[in-house]
Structures are given as structure tokens and as C-alpha cells.
Design an enzyme around this catalytic site. Sequence first.
Site, PDB file in Angstrom:
ATOM      1  N   ALA B 256       0.842  -1.195   0.000  1.00 25.57           N
ATOM      2  CA  ALA B 256       0.000   0.000   0.000  1.00 25.57           C
ATOM      3  C   ALA B 256       0.872   1.237   0.000  1.00 25.57           C
ATOM      4  CB  ALA B 256      -0.913   0.015   1.222  1.00 25.57           C
ATOM      5  N   ASP B 257       0.411   2.263  -0.678  1.00 28.18           N
ATOM      6  CA  ASP B 257       1.066   3.568  -0.591  1.00 28.18           C
ATOM      7  C   ASP B 257       0.377   4.453   0.436  1.00 28.18           C
ATOM      8  OD1 ASP B 257       1.776   2.525  -3.447  1.00 28.18           O
ATOM      9  OD2 ASP B 257       3.270   4.029  -2.896  1.00 28.18           O
ATOM     10  N   ARG B 258      -0.918   4.311   0.542  1.00 25.07           N
ATOM     11  CA  ARG B 258      -1.655   5.017   1.586  1.00 25.07           C
ATOM     12  C   ARG B 258      -3.001   4.331   1.809  1.00 25.07           C
ATOM     13  NH1 ARG B 258      -2.716  11.514   1.983  1.00 25.07           N
ATOM     14  NH2 ARG B 258      -1.078  11.539   0.408  1.00 25.07           N
ATOM     15  N   ALA B 266      -4.796   3.051  -1.536  1.00 26.01           N
ATOM     16  CA  ALA B 266      -4.081   3.445  -2.754  1.00 26.01           C
ATOM     17  C   ALA B 266      -2.848   2.572  -2.889  1.00 26.01           C
ATOM     18  CB  ALA B 266      -3.670   4.913  -2.685  1.00 26.01           C
TER      19      ALA B 266
END
Lengths: 364, 364
Positions: B256-258, B266
Site C-alpha cells: 500500500a502507498d496510503r 491506494a
Amino acid sequence: NVNFSKMENVTNLQSISYNQEKKFLKILDQLELPHKTKYLDIKNAKDAWKAVKTMQVRGAPAIAIVGCLGVAIELSTAKLSSKEELHTFFAEKMEYITTARPTAVNIHGAAKFLKEYSAKLLEDTSCNLTSMKEKIISQIETMLETDVDDNKRIGKFGAEDIVSRLNGENAKILTHCNTGELATAGYGTALGVIRHLRELGKLEKVYCTETRPYNQGARLTAYELLQEKIDGTLICDSMVSLLMKMKKIDAVVVGADRVAGNGDTANKIGTYQIAISAKYHNVPFYVAAPFSSIDLSLSNGDSIPIEFRPDDELAYINGIRIAAPGISCWNPSFDVTPAALITGGIITEKGVFKQNADEYFVFE
Amino acid sequence: NVNFSKMENVTNLQSISYNQEKKFLKILDQLELPHKTKYLDIKNAKDAWKAVKTMQVRGAPAIAIVGCLGVAIELSTAKLSSKEELHTFFAEKMEYITTARPTAVNIHGAAKFLKEYSAKLLEDTSCNLTSMKEKIISQIETMLETDVDDNKRIGKFGAEDIVSRLNGENAKILTHCNTGELATAGYGTALGVIRHLRELGKLEKVYCTETRPYNQGARLTAYELLQEKIDGTLICDSMVSLLMKMKKIDAVVVGADRVAGNGDTANKIGTYQIAISAKYHNVPFYVAAPFSSIDLSLSNGDSIPIEFRPDDELAYINGIRIAAPGISCWNPSFDVTPAALITGGIITEKGVFKQNADEYFVFE
């Protein structure tokens, strides 16, 4: 003495060029596109087999045309002393040509039809050796013309069906792989639908997937869209779902390599995934293919053979390795989309078939 | 005098190698992978800045570690005559290092924390110049260990959750993009889960997507799997759905990036599409990320900005154009997967969060 000028002028892009008088066939080498526009001479069945196997020509209808024409050209100069010898020679060449690629049904259908035609001529005592040869060649040449006409009908039926769903706006269409001039004798199937939408003034934009691992979308469809001056945008296969979420896509239209009797459709790998995503986002999903792609001998898609291609076709691009050396690959060339996900319909030259009580092809 | 042998021996692949005693840092140049295994010496903040800027190191946690260690090394030999001078020097270097990749959040968080720590030591009269320098360096070195420890906890929690779903068989896992040794201080997030499954003797096979358009799967994940002698197979992003249909995939695990407060996540473009396909095929879908990736200030994923990258990153590979010249591209770098599709759970070092009555993060 008809030169197939009609076919040659269908679009700006000339992928299969055949001179009937001279029995001369040249095809655009699709492995060299979009970098080079290079033509290959196809002088016999072996040349045709090789071009199909190595994917210098691809697309189910184009494979059938090139394969059969390769045999026709070889037949035209073959020294044959009897009708029996001609029939055996022709039947063997047709069987050979079908071995190049297993999933596309069109060439199998054409081979079956032509072998039966040859057998009928063999039994017809009013037909001599020269006449038998001419009739077989002429039959193959007719297929070429019929294919373009059929594609134009597919384009018209499909475009009209899509237009009937629009609320006055022009259509944003997503397509996968290459189904245009390069994949057929001319005009195209799914791309024929797109062409006809443009002719009706109802096309806003086309998105095409790059279509890994062979990049037919990035190399060939993008090339055809540019040649035809159609507003096109390239995306990665992985971007389809976000595209459907962010942009209002009106329809997905793809081609087919083989359609089973219930509507299950084998097409380029990735088609199934796009259909799942289309269902999730309520985007109508259409298959566009000549009626000869429908294999009524199969009750469903489970028995359609799926071709697996070499690891290197995934691990290399233009001779350069893009994957870590030593990793193994899984490289299916096709997948089968269940009929239930083909929510728009199956567009053929006979009309658009809609799924109806779990049956796709109900003939009246 | 502890040498970070623990970290260095976590895996066979040594992407970040740091010798605490000698203050010596070398990193694997990810631009050269998978073709060359080339190490770069990072001797100061400027070396670190350059490696991050040019993507010789990538992955948000790895960027933070390399940036901070570069500053720590420079600090260790800096001639500084007062605590005030030290604080100013350190704060400036930390601010400088964050400018390499302005969007990566982890290094900003680390810089903020470390500058506050330095300010606290500056005010602490019981701490002299030498001690202040040692404490700051030690704090950075601790981050390195903590990151690896957190990843190991993520790996353990995730693997145990997946094992609890198995019926005695070993797991077949699908992953996307690169979340391993190369993207973190070591061990990895989603790839950490896979590593731990192998340690438990419960891993049968890993499938990794090539992850167009930057090919982190084909180049980096495939490379890590080979280095670790994990049975891995590479597929195209378009093959995920057929893979799920033909092979019994037990779980999808991605990074995950966020992550928003409701669990919307995201991650690398293509994740959303895999999640839709996993839902269709009833394959549990997991996100693995450090708890610091969860942004509780966002109620859902709609406000997570989607980064768009240049057309050329899609149209070229290794400097060679793969798309028809002139075609425009749509190139989003990330997409957001709705929490409802994260059916397995969100794996953090604090445990596995499961969706519960439309809420993901319910703290007791």
C-alpha cells in the site's frame, strides 16, 4: 482477371495484398510494426504456415485468409496428373496449414469446407483436372472478398446497436488487442464497429489496451487508429478498471478467436479480465466476429483449446530481456469469457445476438 | 559496536547494507536490476539525495532509511564545535534530503520526528556535544532495525492469517508490484508475508505480475524470488483472471502507498483490477503495510490524489519505443481499491484488521 483493388482501398493501411491474375500475395510483416512497414512474399503453404506461426500475420480471420491463399498459390503451379492426386495434395496442404495455431477456429472451418468442396469436385465427372484446380482457387479467392463485406456488415450492426444505447452523446469505446485491417482481410471486426461509429459521427474516443505480452494494442491498434485519424489513447491492461471508474466508457468491443454454441468466447488473453471489470462497472461488453468464428459443435467454452506460448515472448521485448533472468513465466495466449459476461451482445454479419434465457444462438 | 548482521542476514538479497561500526552504507542500484548487481556507496546526504532522486533506490520505506542513514554518516565525521551548530547542521541536512522525492511521505515523517528529537537534545543540559551526536545517529540506526522488525511482524501476522484459511495444503499466492527487500529496509511487506509462509513450510508457489508500465514485478519481485529461491512464476497483468480460474490461488497479497481510515487503499496501478477479479473468483485479497501507511485523517479513499506519470514511461522500455509513434497515453501510477474488495484484511505490525460492519479500523 479481377485485381482485388476493392480490398486494397478499404482503408489507408494495406495489410494483405493479393493479385489474382499473377497469383501474387504479399503481407505486411506485423512483427516489424510500428517501426517498419515491411512486406513479405507468401509463395506457398510453407511460407504461410511460418508467417502464422511466428505471428508475422495474426488475427483469426487474417490467419484463415493468408493460410488458404498460400495453399491456393502453391496449388496454381503444382504439377498434378490426376484429380485424385490434386485432392490428396490439397487436403494435405490444408491440414498442414491448420497446425500453425490451435485456438482460432476460422482456418479450421475454412479447411473443412474447402476439403469437402474438393471431394465434391473429385466425384463430379463433369469437372476435369484443370477446372477442379481453378474452382478451388477461385473459391479461396472469393473468401477474401466475402470477408471484407462481412466485416462491413459487422461494423454496421455493431455501431447501430451501440448508438441505440447512447443518450445523444458520442461513444467512448474501449477495445483490446488488434481486430482491424491487420487482423482481417480488411476493415476489421471490433475495429470495424469503431470505424462505422466514426462514419456515423457518433464516436468520441477510443481507448486501446497495449495487450501484453505481444503488444498488439500498442503496436498495431494504436498504429491503425493513427493511420485512420481516429482519436485514440493507449492504456496498460492493468488500467482498464480505473479507466472505467474515472471515465464514462459506453461500451467494450473486442474480437473473437472462437465462440462456442452457448456464447462463451475465446479471445486474446486479458479479454476475460476486462469482461469481469465491465460487469463490475456496468459497461456493456460486446464481441464482434464473423459468423464463421462460431463453433456450434461446442456446447460451451470449456473445450476450446488454449494455446500457451513460449516464456521468452513475455520476458523479452524487441530482443531485450525485461524480466529477471531465470524467472519462469506462465504465458497463455487466450482466455475464455463466459457468455454471461457478454452483456452487450455478439455482433456478426448476420446481426447482433443477445443472450436470451441462457442461450445465445437461437435460430428461427 | 553492533554490526547489523541481523539485518544483513535477513535475506540472501542485500539491498541496503549498513555497517554500524564503520558507518559504511552501500545500496543495490535498482536501475541496473535485473541485468547487473551493482552496489553504490552512500557517503553523505548528497549521495543519498542523488540515489533517491534518480530512483536507484525506490519504495517509500527504503527511501526514508537511505536518506536518514546518508545524513547520519555525514554527521558522524562532521567537525562541529557546539550543540547549536550540530542542530543547525542536522536540521538543514534533513530538510535537504526530503527534497529528493517530495511526494514520498515516510521520509517527511522521519525528518519531522528527528528534527524534534535533535531540538529536545539541544535543550537537555545533561547531554553534551558528543553524546548529542551519538544519540541522533543511534536513533537513525534504530529506525533501520525497527523497520525490519515491523516487516517481520507483518509477515508473521499475514502468514498466520492465510494459513488459518488453508485446508492442510500449501498456499499459492499472487502478488503485484514490488514490496520486498528492495522497497523496504529489509524483509518486505507483502513479500514479507510470502517469506514467512515459506518459513512456516506453508508456501507452494508465488505468482507475480509484471506490473506495467514500470515492470517492478518482472524486474524486481522476480529477481527477489530468484535470490530467495522461492518458487515463483511471472505473469502479465492481463493474465490474473485466467490464473484465478485455472489455478487454485489461495490469496492475493499486495502492499500500500496510503490507506484511508475506512480501509480504502491506494497502491500501484492495477491493484484495483486484481481486487475486482479476486472478488469475482472468491479469492481472499490482503493489503500488507506498516501501520504508518494508514492515514486516519482521511475518511475514505476519494481524497487520495492519483499521480499521473509521463506518456513515455508507458511508450518506451529501456529507451526503445514499444508503442506506435504518435499515440497518446493515459498513465495513472496508482489506483484506489475500495475497502469492500479487501476481503482478506489489512495486515500491519499491530495485527490483521478485518472489515467489520463497513468499518476497517475499530480500536478497542
